[in-house]
Design a protein around this motif. Structure first.
Motif, short mmCIF file in Angstrom:
data_model
loop_
_atom_site.label_atom_id
_atom_site.label_comp_id
_atom_site.label_asym_id
_atom_site.label_seq_id
_atom_site.Cartn_x
_atom_site.Cartn_y
_atom_site.Cartn_z
N ASP A 8 53.95 28.48 46.59
CA ASP A 8 54.21 29.55 45.63
C ASP A 8 53.32 30.77 45.85
O ASP A 8 53.45 31.78 45.15
CB ASP A 8 54.05 29.04 44.19
CG ASP A 8 52.67 28.49 43.88
OD1 ASP A 8 51.73 28.76 44.66
OD2 ASP A 8 52.53 27.79 42.86
N GLY A 9 52.41 30.67 46.82
CA GLY A 9 51.54 31.82 47.12
C GLY A 9 50.46 32.07 46.10
O GLY A 9 49.72 33.05 46.21
N GLN A 10 50.34 31.18 45.11
CA GLN A 10 49.34 31.38 44.06
C GLN A 10 47.97 30.89 44.54
O GLN A 10 47.85 29.94 45.30
CB GLN A 10 49.75 30.62 42.79
CG GLN A 10 51.07 31.08 42.20
CD GLN A 10 51.05 32.55 41.83
OE1 GLN A 10 50.15 33.01 41.12
NE2 GLN A 10 52.03 33.29 42.34
N TRP A 11 46.94 31.53 44.02
CA TRP A 11 45.57 31.18 44.40
C TRP A 11 45.17 29.88 43.72
O TRP A 11 45.46 29.63 42.55
CB TRP A 11 44.61 32.31 44.00
CG TRP A 11 44.86 33.56 44.79
CD1 TRP A 11 45.89 34.44 44.62
CD2 TRP A 11 44.10 34.03 45.89
NE1 TRP A 11 45.84 35.44 45.55
CE2 TRP A 11 44.73 35.23 46.35
CE3 TRP A 11 42.96 33.59 46.54
CZ2 TRP A 11 44.24 35.96 47.42
CZ3 TRP A 11 42.47 34.33 47.60
CH2 TRP A 11 43.09 35.49 48.04
N THR A 12 44.49 29.05 44.47
CA THR A 12 44.07 27.73 43.99
C THR A 12 42.56 27.76 43.73
O THR A 12 41.78 28.01 44.66
CB THR A 12 44.39 26.64 45.03
OG1 THR A 12 45.77 26.71 45.35
CG2 THR A 12 44.03 25.26 44.51
N PRO A 13 42.13 27.51 42.48
CA PRO A 13 40.69 27.56 42.18
C PRO A 13 39.86 26.62 43.05
O PRO A 13 38.73 26.95 43.42
CB PRO A 13 40.63 27.15 40.70
CG PRO A 13 41.99 27.50 40.17
CD PRO A 13 42.94 27.26 41.29
N ALA A 14 40.41 25.49 43.41
CA ALA A 14 39.64 24.51 44.17
C ALA A 14 39.27 25.02 45.56
O ALA A 14 38.23 24.65 46.11
CB ALA A 14 40.43 23.20 44.29
#
Length: 707
Positions: free
Chosen positions: A590-596
């Motif tokens: 989804d192209g969203q940033w992943t906090p991890a």
């Protein structure tokens, strides 16, 4: 008490099609709505051409005809003769001179070829054939269904971990030197420890077997000295093909198939059957009379009815289409599927021309139609692996990639064609290549299908092998006897400058590089990978892209010749996929940033280190791009389909270190010493026609770039 037990059995089996063995004898039941009488004919296995008895069946409820014959044992051969009107214009074609197979036969005896005596002339002015074909006709066999499965347990491998390996039972071991000669090309040959060890060492998880239902060799092929090798010509929806068994006895043939499944399970391999329920070997009105046509042509097949009479609806290219929307046809298909799951213990099915099977009573593809609805609610069938070939032919709604509902998966023809076009160097293919690499969300996401809906494949039995795909610009099907007219002309293949085999080292290196790059693409794409047997070994069909009739060295795996570098690369790529869950995703990107990770799940990179923007994707001259995959550790894939090396600036700063995992430009692709560790922000040259994979081995990566 004995009489009551017999009555209970009679009532039970009279409503269950097939031949049912009991300690006292055999119950026979068969369906026909329009017959006026049905005879059971018995034959001795030791002398199958001589009829030993004939019994007139009793008509019961639901158009089922039945009889109980005491004293019969396992191995008894039998057939039926159906009496009724000869009215082809009304799709009624009864001819008691033709011995019919039991549509529910668990085994079939005899040589399965379409000899002339099986045919019944049809059309204006024709009458049913007078020749009685009983002596030479195929016979059904009574089978004892008991079998000791011991501690057999299905592997139950989740889709995310599944790697499908398509093979032909005969072709896989026909030349295998470590399989005993008498077992080569048989179910027992596939179950041999040497065959199973090869598959386990390779790293696949499921064998998908080309049709193993009893099939018929077409008369026109026999006349040319050929056979229907692939087997898409079914006459026995419950019977394993007898010529694939090392045993001659029908009972032993069924047990041999079960032994094979049991051995595969013990080796951790699932068994998926390629099944052909869309049509039968009876063909059009000129074809043989074997079963459906003789019992109830009107109900088992799809027809057009008009003022001129009835015509078969040919949406399969094979002369007929089984009516899986009508009660008898639908019941038979579902009963057959359940039998293979519950009694033969297979783990799933790949449906040939699945769109035909999924058509409704109006002959239209319908996701809420009879067949798909029945499977979805079936407590057995809904739990096994189901793969659709999502097309048939000759109708406006034939191409249905992306349309099948859960729990179905689909062979993704768009993936195959796009990946081929990209690596063949077609301009304007990069943007669509990225979509296919990401699981074809544009195809499956709109219907809320999971990311693992796509069965990703480069080749299959139908078409070029992987080696031929980069060795031939045109098909070479002369051996099929049709003057090279058969087979697909749109293969997206290339010859790399020389048509066919060559000793030119430069050409052979390029072919090897392209094959490795395509395989690396397959095993890093979102979806379920599908491999054709022999592609990992460099198998060739000498440019034949329609080898359906070649039961010879053209189709068999050559175990005496192997591309050792390609085989080792395939094993390493499959091990790489197993080790890295980021390449076995269950969700779309989804192209969203992943906090991890501080990264998006995927970021697309330009060669200069910036993010790749929309307009740049659609540049027809684009040959390169990178895919940064968030994971532990993050990885980057750099693709270059061009003819020249291309520089890439790696993401990150000098505090980051990237280490090579593989480079398909090299024949020893996983020999990472050939690419030294490279700092973030530094330049890395990616060779032509290749994929490079690197992992972050030091430092913390952060992306702040924008288009």
């Amino acid at each position: 008490m004995e009489k009551c037990r017999m009555s209970a059995n009679l009532a039970r089996f009279a409503s269950t099609p097939g031949a049912h063995l009991t300690p006292d004898g055999v119950h026979f039941t068969v369906f026909s709505r329009h017959a006026t009488a049905v005879d059971l004919c018995l034959y001795n296995a030791a002398s199958p051409g001589r009829e030993t008895g004939r019994i007139r069946l009793t008509r019961g409820e639901r158009d089922l005809w039945y009889a109980f014959v005491p004293g019969l044992k396992s191995g008894q051969l039998y057939g039926y003769r159906a009496h009724g009107p000869w009215m082809p214009q009304n799709a009624l074609r009864y001819n008691a001179n033709k011995l019919l197979l039991d549509p529910y036969a668990l085994a079939i005896s005899g040589k399965p070829d379409a000899r002339a005596s099986m045919h019944t002339p049809t059309g204006p002015g024709f009458f049913p054939g007078a020749h009685d074909n009983g002596p030479e006709a195929l016979k059904s066999a009574v089978i004892d269904r008991d079998y000791d499965w011991g501690d057999d347990k299905a592997p139950n491998i989740p889709w995310r971990d599944t790697v499908v390996y398509e093979m032909h039972v005969k072709g896989f071991t026909r030349t295998h030197p470590d399989v005993p000669a008498k077992l080569r090309g048989t179910y027992a040959g596939l179950a041999h420890p040497s065959a199973l060890k090869y598959l386990k060492d390779l790293g696949v998880t499921a064998v998908q077997l080309l049709p193993v239902h009893q099939h018929l060799d077409d008369q026109f092929l026999i006349e040319k000295g050929l056979t229907n090798y692939w087997g898409y010509n079914t006459i026995g929806f419950f019977a394993p093909h007898n010529e694939f068994a090392s045993a001659a006895d029908p009972q032993a043939q069924v047990r041999e198939f079960k032994d094979m499944v049991k051995a595969c399970h013990a080796a951790g391999l699932e068994v998926i059957l390629d099944v052909v329920y869309n049509h039968s070997a009876e063909g059009d009105e000129r074809g043989p009379m074997l079963m459906f046509r003789g019992f109830d042509d009107r109900l088992y097949y799809r027809h057009d009815f008009d003022e001129h009479g009835s015509n078969y609806i040919n949406i399969t290219g094979c002369g007929n289409a089984v009516d899986s929307a009508n009660g008898p046809g639908l019941k038979l298909v579902l009963d057959s599927l359940r039998y293979w799951v519950t009694e033969m213990r297979v783990d799933g099915f790949r449906f040939d021309l699945a769109v035909t099977v999924a058509r409704d009573e109006k002959d239209e593809f319908n996701v809420n139609g009879q067949f798909l609805t029945a499977v979805a609610q079936d407590p057995i069938l809904s739990q096994v692996k189901l793969i659709a070939e999502p097309w048939d032919i000759m109708r406006f709604d034939s191409y249905q990639v992306g349309a099948f509902p859960e729990p179905w998966r689909e062979l993704n023809g768009k993936y195959r064609d796009t990946v081929r076009r990209f690596w063949a160097g077609d301009e304007g293919s990069t943007a669509e290549f990225a979509k296919r690499f990401c699981g074809s969300q544009d195809v499956y996401g709109g219907n809320q299908r999971p990311a693992l809906s796509s069965i990703n494949f480069l080749t299959s039995h139908d078409g070029f092998t992987l080696l031929d795909l980069v060795s031939y610009a045109s098909k070479h099907n002369e051996a099929n006897g049709e003057e090279n007219r058969d087979g697909d002309n749109a293969n997206h293949s290339i010859s790399c400058g020389v048509e066919g085999p060559t000793n030119d080292l430069r050409v052979n290196r390029l072919r090897g590089r392209l094959r490795r790059s395509m395989f690396a693409t397959l095993l890093t794409s979102v979806g379920v990978p599908f491999i054709t047997a022999g592609d990992e070994r460099g198998r060739t069909q000498k440019g034949n892209n329609n080898a359906y009739c070649q039961d010879n060295e053209i189709s068999w795996l050559d175990w005496n010749t192997v591309d050792a570098e390609m085989l080792e690369f395939t094993r390493q790529m499959l091990a790489f996929r197993r080790a890295h869950p980021e390449f076995r995703r269950t969700e779309f990107f989804d192209g969203q940033w992943t906090p991890a990770t501080g990264l998006p799940d995927v970021a697309w990179l330009e060669g200069n280190g910036s993010l790749l923007c929309h307009d740049e994707w659609h540049d027809p001259a684009r040959t390169t791009f990178g895919a940064l995959i968030a994971g532990k550790p993050p990885m980057v894939l750099l693709f270059n389909r061009g003819d020249l090396p291309a520089p890439f600036i790696l993401p990150g700063t000098a505090g980051c270190t990237w280490s090579a995992v593989f480079d398909t430009a090299n024949s020893q692709s996983f020999d990472t010493q050939k690419i030294p560790p490279t700092a973030g922000g530094a330049n890395l040259t990616v060779n032509s026609h290749s994929v490079v994979c690197l992992k972050l081995s030091a430092g913390i990566l952060g992306l702040t770039m924008a288009c």
